[in-house]
Design an enzyme around this catalytic site. Structure first.
Site, PDB file in Angstrom:
ATOM      1  N   LYS A 199       0.852  -1.186   0.000  1.00 33.79           N
ATOM      2  CA  LYS A 199       0.000   0.000   0.000  1.00 33.79           C
ATOM      3  C   LYS A 199       0.889   1.237   0.000  1.00 33.79           C
ATOM      4  O   LYS A 199       1.730   1.408   0.883  1.00 33.79           O
ATOM      5  CB  LYS A 199      -0.908  -0.006   1.224  1.00 33.79           C
ATOM      6  CG  LYS A 199      -1.788   1.236   1.314  1.00 33.79           C
ATOM      7  CD  LYS A 199      -2.808   1.125   2.415  1.00 33.79           C
ATOM      8  CE  LYS A 199      -3.618   2.411   2.531  1.00 33.79           C
ATOM      9  NZ  LYS A 199      -4.644   2.317   3.565  1.00 33.79           N
ATOM     10  N   LYS A 223       1.245   9.890   5.609  1.00 31.24           N
ATOM     11  CA  LYS A 223       1.384   8.532   6.132  1.00 31.24           C
ATOM     12  C   LYS A 223       2.667   7.870   5.615  1.00 31.24           C
ATOM     13  O   LYS A 223       2.786   6.658   5.582  1.00 31.24           O
ATOM     14  CB  LYS A 223       0.144   7.718   5.765  1.00 31.24           C
ATOM     15  CG  LYS A 223      -1.163   8.287   6.360  1.00 31.24           C
ATOM     16  CD  LYS A 223      -2.347   7.345   6.166  1.00 31.24           C
ATOM     17  CE  LYS A 223      -3.603   7.911   6.863  1.00 31.24           C
ATOM     18  NZ  LYS A 223      -4.776   7.001   6.731  1.00 31.24           N
ATOM     19  N   LYS A 254      -2.187  -1.379  -3.857  1.00 32.36           N
ATOM     20  CA  LYS A 254      -3.067  -0.215  -3.790  1.00 32.36           C
ATOM     21  C   LYS A 254      -2.263   1.073  -3.894  1.00 32.36           C
ATOM     22  O   LYS A 254      -1.241   1.178  -3.219  1.00 32.36           O
ATOM     23  CB  LYS A 254      -3.797  -0.270  -2.449  1.00 32.36           C
ATOM     24  CG  LYS A 254      -4.736   0.874  -2.186  1.00 32.36           C
ATOM     25  CD  LYS A 254      -5.327   0.733  -0.819  1.00 32.36           C
ATOM     26  CE  LYS A 254      -6.218   1.927  -0.554  1.00 32.36           C
ATOM     27  NZ  LYS A 254      -6.739   1.926   0.780  1.00 32.36           N
TER      28      LYS A 254
HETATM   29  C1  PBG Z   1      -7.182   3.591   5.657  1.00 28.77           C
HETATM   30  C2  PBG Z   1      -7.655   3.310   4.295  1.00 28.77           C
HETATM   31  C3  PBG Z   1      -7.513   4.199   3.245  1.00 28.77           C
HETATM   32  C4  PBG Z   1      -8.114   3.624   2.144  1.00 28.77           C
HETATM   33  C5  PBG Z   1      -8.611   2.372   2.537  1.00 28.77           C
HETATM   34  N1  PBG Z   1      -8.297   2.188   3.886  1.00 28.77           N
HETATM   35  C6  PBG Z   1      -6.968   5.582   3.201  1.00 28.77           C
HETATM   36  C7  PBG Z   1      -5.649   5.865   3.729  1.00 28.77           C
HETATM   37  O1  PBG Z   1      -4.775   5.010   3.811  1.00 28.77           O
HETATM   38  O2  PBG Z   1      -5.474   7.014   4.102  1.00 28.77           O
HETATM   39  C8  PBG Z   1      -8.179   4.301   0.802  1.00 28.77           C
HETATM   40  C9  PBG Z   1      -9.238   3.936  -0.085  1.00 28.77           C
HETATM   41  C10 PBG Z   1      -9.467   4.854  -1.205  1.00 28.77           C
HETATM   42  O3  PBG Z   1      -8.833   5.909  -1.398  1.00 28.77           O
HETATM   43  O4  PBG Z   1     -10.374   4.521  -1.969  1.00 28.77           O
HETATM   44  N2  PBG Z   1      -6.749   2.588   6.449  1.00 28.77           N
END
Ligand code: PBG
Length: 333
Positions: A199, A223, A254
């Site tokens: 991610k 983050k 992701k």
């Molecule tokens: C947070 C989380 C995020 C998404 C899914 N779970 C956002 C982030 O990491 O700030 C993003 C999903 C999206 O943008 O569609 N744990």
């Protein structure tokens, strides 16, 4: 080997629909799709400005959506809670509430559509007053091991509430192993772990953070100390290797489309089920361009899903899941 022209004319295979249909190498189906759903109560429910066509659903609306998704052939949903600011705290305790929004949402879905798979997000950002996925230590850094402790409990709470799949999206080190151990110890052998293994710290999450109300809390903080640098590839393979070794059943890359190379390498190297998340920013870009008449929404969406699948994603999380399934059904007629 290919013969030379004119023995070989690649265009012969493209000349008409019948032959294009026969030689098509990849087909994305409703069965590949996961519908992310936002759930909220009271005044927090309603449309999401940054994601036209998406809404924060009440529990009653969630039940209706679940039944409709089953009719459309979508195998699973991914749940994202939006809770009132008053329930958010420094340590995100609400994440462990057995009567919290997520356990009640799981129950509502299971009552309405027992066969629909329920995937729950494991992370603290919906629950923390600072908007981070984990707990902060005194110096303000995200504390890995303390966070893993909570994620372990959160996973157990949601698995006991009936979640089929826990999906840690926090990027803490070592959390998959801890979660797997606690599930085994509790006799929850069949609960699946879908690890958000690769991610990235992506600006494409912007609309999602608006949807769950974590962007204001997060402020300017990023983050980057836990999510990956978009410039890195080898690191993604190390993350995936660790999560598989620790007990993940499936791994996620992701965001989706800008990270096709990562999806392809992960699939090729590990051969495990791979999920791609077409994230909120990807969704909102398509929506905005379509609304302005710049792109053909249906064509662009179906192409993007086909490409994610061709690139190696068995599973695709997309806010367009229900719409895509309806369009797929229509074109099959
Ligand atoms: C947070 C989380 C995020 C998404 C899914 N779970 C956002 C982030 O990491 O700030 C993003 C999903 C999206 O943008 O569609 N744990």
């Amino acid at each position: 080997m290919l013969g030379a022209f004119p023995q070989t004319r690649p265009r012969r295979l493209r000349q008409a629909p019948f032959i294009r249909e026969l030689v098509r190498e990849t087909r994305v189906t409703a069965g590949n799709l996961v519908q992310p759903l936002f759930v909220a109560e009271g005044a927090l429910a309603g449309p999401i400005a940054a994601m036209p066509g998406c809404a924060r659903l009440t529990l009653a609306e969630l039940a209706d959506a679940a039944r409709r998704l089953v009719d459309l052939g979508i195998p699973a949903v991914a749940l994202f809670p939006v809770i009132p600011q008053a329930l958010k705290s420094e340590r995100g305790e609400e994440s462990l509430n057995p009567d919290g929004l997520v356990p009640r949402a799981i129950a509502a879905i299971k009552a309405a559509a027992p066969g629909l798979g329920v995937i729950v997000d494991i992370a603290l950002d919906p629950y923390t007053s600072h908007g981070h996925d984990g707990l902060l230590s005194a110096d303000g850094a995200v504390d890995n091991d303390a966070t893993v402790e909570v994620l372990r409990k959160q996973s157990l709470a949601y698995a006991r509430a009936g979640a089929d799949v826990v999906a840690p999206s926090d990027m803490m080190d070592g959390r998959i192993g801890e979660i797997r151990r606690v599930l085994e110890r509790d006799g929850l052998h069949n609960v699946l772990i879908l690890s958000y293994a690769a991610k990235y710290a992506s600006a494409f999450y912007g609309p999602f953070r608006d949807a769950v109300g974590s962007s204001a809390n997060l402020g300017k903080a990023g983050k980057q100390t836990y999510q990956m640098d978009p410039a890195n590839t080898d690191e993604a393979l190390r993350e995936v290797a660790l999560d598989i070794a620790e007990g993940a059943d499936m791994v996620m890359v992701k965001p989706g489309m800008p990270y096709l190379d990562i999806i392809q390498r992960v699939k090729a190297e590990f051969g495990v089920p791979v999920a791609a998340y077409q994230v909120s920013g990807e969704y909102s870009m398509m929506k905005a361009a379509a609304a302005q008449g710049m792109l053909d929404e249906r064509a662009v969406l179906m192409e993007s899903l086909t490409c994610l699948h061709r690139g190696g994603a068995d599973i695709i999380f997309t806010y367009y899941a229900a719409q895509a399934a309806a369009w797929l059904r229509e074109s099959a007629r």
